[in-house]
Design a protein around this motif. Structure first.
Motif, PDB file in Angstrom:
ATOM      1  N   UNK A 545       0.819  -1.140   0.102  1.00  0.00           N
ATOM      2  CA  UNK A 545       0.182  -0.200  -0.041  1.00  0.00           C
ATOM      3  C   UNK A 545       0.837   1.158   0.123  1.00  0.00           C
ATOM      4  N   UNK A 546       0.384   2.252  -0.937  1.00  0.00           N
ATOM      5  CA  UNK A 546       1.304   3.523  -0.843  1.00  0.00           C
ATOM      6  C   UNK A 546       1.324   4.220   0.499  1.00  0.00           C
ATOM      7  N   UNK A 547       2.343   4.735   0.872  1.00  0.00           N
ATOM      8  CA  UNK A 547       2.322   5.578   2.097  1.00  0.00           C
ATOM      9  C   UNK A 547       2.975   6.962   1.895  1.00  0.00           C
ATOM     10  N   UNK A 548       2.394   8.025   2.448  1.00  0.00           N
ATOM     11  CA  UNK A 548       2.980   9.291   2.531  1.00  0.00           C
ATOM     12  C   UNK A 548       3.882   9.478   3.601  1.00  0.00           C
ATOM     13  N   UNK A 549       5.130   9.351   3.386  1.00  0.00           N
ATOM     14  CA  UNK A 549       6.086   9.350   4.501  1.00  0.00           C
ATOM     15  C   UNK A 549       6.260  10.673   4.933  1.00  0.00           C
ATOM     16  N   UNK A 550       6.096  11.842   4.002  1.00  0.00           N
ATOM     17  CA  UNK A 550       6.221  13.206   4.438  1.00  0.00           C
ATOM     18  C   UNK A 550       5.087  13.642   5.400  1.00  0.00           C
ATOM     19  N   UNK A 551       3.954  13.243   5.382  1.00  0.00           N
ATOM     20  CA  UNK A 551       2.791  13.444   6.007  1.00  0.00           C
ATOM     21  C   UNK A 551       3.372  12.990   7.442  1.00  0.00           C
ATOM     22  N   UNK A 552       3.846  11.591   7.605  1.00  0.00           N
ATOM     23  CA  UNK A 552       4.073  11.002   8.827  1.00  0.00           C
ATOM     24  C   UNK A 552       5.136  11.880   9.488  1.00  0.00           C
ATOM     25  N   UNK A 692      -2.054   8.906   6.011  1.00  0.00           N
ATOM     26  CA  UNK A 692      -0.891   8.515   5.322  1.00  0.00           C
ATOM     27  C   UNK A 692      -0.960   7.398   4.391  1.00  0.00           C
ATOM     28  N   UNK A 693      -1.899   6.588   4.643  1.00  0.00           N
ATOM     29  CA  UNK A 693      -2.070   5.450   3.761  1.00  0.00           C
ATOM     30  C   UNK A 693      -2.837   5.893   2.355  1.00  0.00           C
ATOM     31  N   UNK A 694      -2.125   6.110   1.537  1.00  0.00           N
ATOM     32  CA  UNK A 694      -2.856   6.585   0.382  1.00  0.00           C
ATOM     33  C   UNK A 694      -2.871   5.709  -0.956  1.00  0.00           C
ATOM     34  N   UNK A 695      -3.912   6.427  -1.716  1.00  0.00           N
ATOM     35  CA  UNK A 695      -3.860   5.697  -3.097  1.00  0.00           C
ATOM     36  C   UNK A 695      -2.794   6.197  -4.014  1.00  0.00           C
ATOM     37  N   UNK A 696      -2.413   5.604  -5.160  1.00  0.00           N
ATOM     38  CA  UNK A 696      -1.467   6.298  -5.985  1.00  0.00           C
ATOM     39  C   UNK A 696      -2.283   7.287  -7.097  1.00  0.00           C
ATOM     40  N   UNK A 697      -1.688   8.123  -7.524  1.00  0.00           N
ATOM     41  CA  UNK A 697      -2.413   8.948  -8.443  1.00  0.00           C
ATOM     42  C   UNK A 697      -3.333   8.127  -9.777  1.00  0.00           C
ATOM     43  N   UNK A 698      -4.548   8.834  -9.522  1.00  0.00           N
ATOM     44  CA  UNK A 698      -5.601   8.143 -10.475  1.00  0.00           C
ATOM     45  C   UNK A 698      -6.280   6.941  -9.928  1.00  0.00           C
ATOM     46  N   UNK A 699      -6.205   6.723  -8.535  1.00  0.00           N
ATOM     47  CA  UNK A 699      -6.791   5.733  -7.889  1.00  0.00           C
ATOM     48  C   UNK A 699      -7.393   6.131  -6.552  1.00  0.00           C
ATOM     49  N   UNK A 700      -8.255   5.470  -6.133  1.00  0.00           N
ATOM     50  CA  UNK A 700      -9.033   5.906  -4.854  1.00  0.00           C
ATOM     51  C   UNK A 700      -8.869   4.732  -3.772  1.00  0.00           C
ATOM     52  N   UNK A 701      -8.578   5.005  -2.499  1.00  0.00           N
ATOM     53  CA  UNK A 701      -8.728   3.808  -1.451  1.00  0.00           C
ATOM     54  C   UNK A 701     -10.150   3.540  -0.981  1.00  0.00           C
ATOM     55  N   UNK A 702     -10.570   2.294  -1.135  1.00  0.00           N
ATOM     56  CA  UNK A 702     -11.979   2.017  -0.844  1.00  0.00           C
ATOM     57  C   UNK A 702     -11.816   1.093   0.580  1.00  0.00           C
ATOM     58  N   UNK A 703     -12.664   1.299   1.467  1.00  0.00           N
ATOM     59  CA  UNK A 703     -12.709   0.695   2.781  1.00  0.00           C
ATOM     60  C   UNK A 703     -14.140  -0.081   2.662  1.00  0.00           C
ATOM     61  N   UNK A 704     -14.025  -1.495   2.994  1.00  0.00           N
ATOM     62  CA  UNK A 704     -15.336  -2.180   3.058  1.00  0.00           C
ATOM     63  C   UNK A 704     -15.267  -2.910   4.475  1.00  0.00           C
TER      64      UNK A 704
END
Length: 935
Positions: A545-552, A692-704
């Motif tokens: 899963x993509x992670x935004x290290x700068x945000x963290x 900080x757990x993100x989607x790559x460009x052009x995608x969205x995170x879906x939680x079910x």
């Protein structure tokens, strides 16, 4: 005196102390074993500390002694021996004898008297004696040639040591015991004379009972409190004092059949010890025995299976049991003709076992060094491919061999057998090799047989089921900084190591699979849930899963500032600086300097500053509240905001956690590096981490996320009409419960009432008591009890289910999930009430937690299968989506931006169809740029 002392062990004293002081242990067939282990540990230490000494282990014999004749109330107040302790006496005696130690039980006297007599005989014969005991009464025997050793406290008492500990010489210990009495043994003593008074008397009078009673007037002149009134008490109870003196005196003239010459330690009975250690499941000691046999272990012995887990399952197949590593043929494949022969055998096989030897435990970094293969027990082959030490022999080309093997590995008709296959599958994926066909993992076979077992690694399973000690990686590679990677290990060592791995794995499968098939519906759990999940988890881990290290990083800096502010505030409240992480310093400030009441103590008697204690204190005191906040933020920072960026793969900027199938008792998945299951969601700081757990460009995170799945399972299992109807009507179950418990209309339920009902709903399925509910809701226990009674009045089916499952668990020793997974409950018959009630709470909750785990595993398999079919037929109508995380009852996906709404509809349907219960499953799904937004 002879240099080597005679060692006399108070077996009864140690058995009681080990039972009460050490954590309880129980074998898989319900045999208590913790006290046995504790006593044997002490005996092993004594043998090591006194290697040339004669030794005797002395136990109390059953029945009355001369002291019962002297005083019919002697030990009358002692409670009956707990069943769990009584059950350990006979096997402990067997172990002691098998160790070669003389064991004495003499009728009519106590162990103390036998030890006292032997110690006197030793000193009469010019020998020193060491008495190993934890009993203070034994201090009366100490003299210049007799010392006491307490291995539990690592304490040695000579004459000076007794005086330092008790404030009296050994010659006055009997008088000391006679005056103050002994509640445990019901020695009456002198009423009103406790330990301090008895000590003051003996020190002040500078003598024992005879000295005291010869001059009672002098007692009045002593300076300690209450001395003036003592003479009257002493005179009134003179006979009782002297009776107590007789009762407390250890006999040193018992008639014994055994003399000092009979105390030599014999050679251990290795065969008896192996049998006992297998029965008691003392794996490490069994391993030591097997490793220590210089002459090797014969085939039958090595193949004898350990008592099966659980106990009612079928015995091991005799052919498997009779095969041993000692009889194995190891083949090294370095020529093409050999490889061709094995490739042909693999192509025509119905199943084969394989294992990769690699350079790293991290599949993302691992290079394949060699491949182990086995088709039948007793014959194994190793293909070295990357051993590159200085004088390594020529090996076959790695790329060519892997290409050749890929045909068999990807053949869907052939079953692949291995231990922890997820790792091998993930490594092979790096070489573009896809493992197809049915999978069999011995780790998972062991896990479904008994999930309460702590270890399912190959070494532990080999010892447990085959009675064999395997070669560890450290045996061939060394330890620490100088440890070699497998490519550096010489083939002379690598070949038997690698061949042993596949041979043991294949033998374990042939032994474990019949047990799985013979036990309830475990074969279905294994074949339809656990084995198919291997590939799903491998794909999830590899995709990451993509992670935004700068945000963290920014978050971590802010947490650091807030932590420093809390430290400053804590110093202000404490009135001085101190180490907030030091329990000792914190305890001094809270309980000594600020006078806050002590709620709980540690096992060593210090005031506890554990989280649960501070949480309760934080309701009334400001400093504990600040400490709790400081601890929470510090943990978030160290565990997540500082650590997560370090775990990101720099090549992909993605985080690759590791999922574990064979860890939790209930069947739930766990994860590590990082542990995704424990990221907080109920506070702002935890939600910021999820951002900080993100989607790559052009995608969205879906939680079910499954909605209230355990409550729905409870409704299904309990068949309670009220709960079933509430769910069928689509009512808010917490509000519905609040309406029932508080007697208000559904539309009149307040937020506080719903919150309380939620605590009741979830608390009861976890077996929460009225006391626990009262603490959680901050109400009186009596009120919490009323709430619980009302709940069961409104939902009687739940109460009937709980009673039914307790009874069933007690009868069967296990409970099952809806899909047939079993959880064994070895302490369901424990004499100790707390442990038994703990097992009963587990019996109530485990079917719900386990069923929830089974359902989400089924959902993961179904959803992954659908996604794979989408990937194989990629066109404009297929979904571009990946399953990237699983956390508790939630699945997280990365989905192409323009497909999100349609994907949510599809995935909800598949998750809701994962099980057919009397209550429909409901899934809540959302999407966002990050995990927090999507939840």
């Amino acid at each position: 005196m002879t240099d080597t002392p005679i060692v006399l062990v108070d077996g009864s004293s140690y058995l009681y102390r080990a039972f009460h002081a050490l954590p309880p242990l129980t074998t898989s067939n319900g045999q208590p074993s913790g006290a046995i282990r504790g006593v044997l540990n002490m005996l092993k230490r004594l043998i090591k500390d006194y290697p040339a000494s004669p030794m005797a282990v002395v136990f109390d014999a059953p029945g009355k002694t001369f002291r019962d004749t002297m005083f019919d109330q002697y030990k009358a107040n002692r409670p009956p021996m707990p069943d769990e302790l009584r059950a350990q006496i006979a096997p402990l005696h067997e172990c002691v004898r098998a160790l070669g130690l003389p064991l004495l039980c003499i009728d009519g006297v106590e162990a103390d008297d036998v030890i006292g007599t032997l110690a006197r005989l030793a000193t009469d014969a010019g020998r020193d004696a060491v008495i190993s005991t934890g009993d203070k009464d034994m201090a009366q025997l100490v003299n210049s040639h007799i010392t006491l050793v307490n291995t539990m406290k690592d304490e040695t008492l000579d004459v000076a040591g007794v005086e330092e500990k008790f404030g009296l010489p050994p010659s006055l210990i009997i008088d000391f015991l006679a005056l103050m009495g002994d509640k445990v043994d019901n020695i009456p003593g002198v009423p009103g004379v406790g330990e301090k008074t008895a000590l003051g008397l003996l020190q002040g009078m500078q003598g024992g009972l005879d000295t005291i009673y010869a001059d009672l007037d002098k007692v009045k002149t002593l300076t300690f409190r209450g001395a003036k009134t003592l003479p009257k008490k002493l005179e009134e109870h003179r006979d009782q004092a002297y009776l107590s003196y007789q009762l407390a005196t250890i006999k040193t003239d018992c008639e014994l059949e055994h003399g000092l010459d009979d105390l030599a330690i014999a050679e251990p009975d290795r065969e008896a010890l192996k049998t006992l250690y297998r029965q008691l499941e003392f794996k490490a000691w069994l391993a030591e025995l097997l490793e220590g046999n210089d002459e090797g272990v014969d085939d039958i012995e090595r193949g004898t299976p350990v008592e099966p887990t659980p106990p009612h399952q079928a015995n091991a197949d005799a052919a498997v049991a009779a095969t041993s590593s000692a009889a194995r043929t190891d083949i090294i494949i370095t020529e093409q003709v050999q490889l061709d022969d094995w490739l042909e055998r693999l192509r025509t096989a119905r199943a084969f076992c394989f294992d990769l030897e690699t350079t790293s435990l991290n599949y993302m970094e691992a290079d394949i060094v060699g491949v182990g293969l086995a088709l039948e027990p007793g014959e194994a082959a190793y293909i070295p491919l990357g051993h590159d030490y200085l004088d390594a022999p020529e090996q076959l080309d790695r790329k060519a061999v892997l290409t050749a093997l890929s045909e068999a590995l990807s053949d869907e008709r052939i079953t692949k057998i291995g231990q922890n296959l997820k790792y091998d599958i993930s490594v092979l994926a790096r070489y573009s090799i896809v493992v197809k066909g049915p999978l069999i993992d011995t780790m998972l076979e062991s896990y479904v047989l008994d999930s309460t077992a702590t270890r399912h690694d190959m070494d532990s399973l080999a010892l447990k089921y085959l009675g064999e000690t395997t070669t560890s990686f450290e045996d061939v590679a060394g330890k620490g900084a100088k440890q070699l990677t497998f490519n550096q290990i010489a083939l002379e060592q690598a070949v038997p190591y690698a061949c042993e791995d596949v041979d043991i794995t294949l033998r374990l499968h042939q032994l474990l699979r019949p047990r799985v098939d013979a036990t309830g519906r475990l074969a279905t759990v294994l074949d339809e849930l656990e084995h198919p999940l291997i590939r799903v988890l491998s794909r999830m881990e590899r995709h990451g899963v993509a992670l935004d290290a700068k945000r963290l990083h920014t978050h971590s800096q802010e947490l650091g500032e807030r932590i420093r502010e809390l430290e400053t505030r804590a110093y202000e409240l404490a009135g001085r600086e101190f180490n907030l992480s030091s329990p000792k310093q914190l305890g001094e400030i809270l309980f000594e300097e600020q006078g806050i009441p002590v709620l709980k103590k540690t096992p060593k008697g210090a005031p506890s500053t554990a989280e649960a204690v501070l949480e309760e204190l934080a309701l009334d005191y400001p400093l504990p509240k600040v400490i709790m906040a400081h601890r929470g933020l510090s943990k978030l920072r160290s565990t997540y905001t500082d650590k997560l960026p370090k775990l990101v793969d720099p090549a992909t900027s993605r985080l690759h956690t590791s999922y574990h199938q064979a860890v939790t008792a209930t069947g739930r998945l766990s994860s590590s590096d990082p542990n995704l299951q424990n990221i907080p969601i109920r506070n702002e700081e935890g939600r910021r981490i999820r951002q900080a757990f993100i989607a790559r460009p052009g995608y969205r995170i879906v939680s079910a996320d499954y909605s209230q799945i355990e409550l729905r399972i409870m409704a299904h299992l309990s068949e309670d009409k009220g709960l079933l109807q509430a769910f069928a009507d689509g009512r808010d179950i917490h509000a519905a419960t609040a309406a029932e418990v508080f007697g208000v209309a559904l539309d009149k339920v307040s937020a506080d009432q719903r919150r309380s009902a939620k605590a009741i709903n979830f608390g009861l399925i976890y077996g929460m008591s009225a006391w626990g509910l009262a603490r959680q809701l901050h109400i009186e226990q009596s009120q919490a009890k009323v709430y619980i009674e009302r709940y069961f009045d409104r939902y009687p089916g739940v109460a009937r289910y709980m009673e039914r499952i307790r009874t069933q668990a007690a009868e069967d020793g296990f409970v099952e999930t809806v899909m047939g997974r079993r959880l064994y409950l070895p302490e369901i018959h424990a004499q100790n009430r707390a442990r038994r009630q703990g097992a009963e709470r587990t019996a109530i909750n485990a079917p719900m937690q386990g069923t929830a785990a089974d359902i989400i595993k089924r959902a993961m398999i179904d959803v992954d299968s659908w996604l794979q079919s989408q990937a194989e037929t990629r066109n404009s109508d297929t979904f571009d989506a990946w399953m990237v995380m699983q956390v508790h009852d939630e699945l997280v996906f990365e989905v192409k931006e323009d497909q999100v709404e349609a994907f949510i509809a599809e995935v909800k349907t598949r998750m809701q169809d994962a099980a057919q219960l009397d209550v429909a499953l409901e899934v809540e799904a959302n999407h966002g740029a990050n995990w927090d937004e999507a939840h």
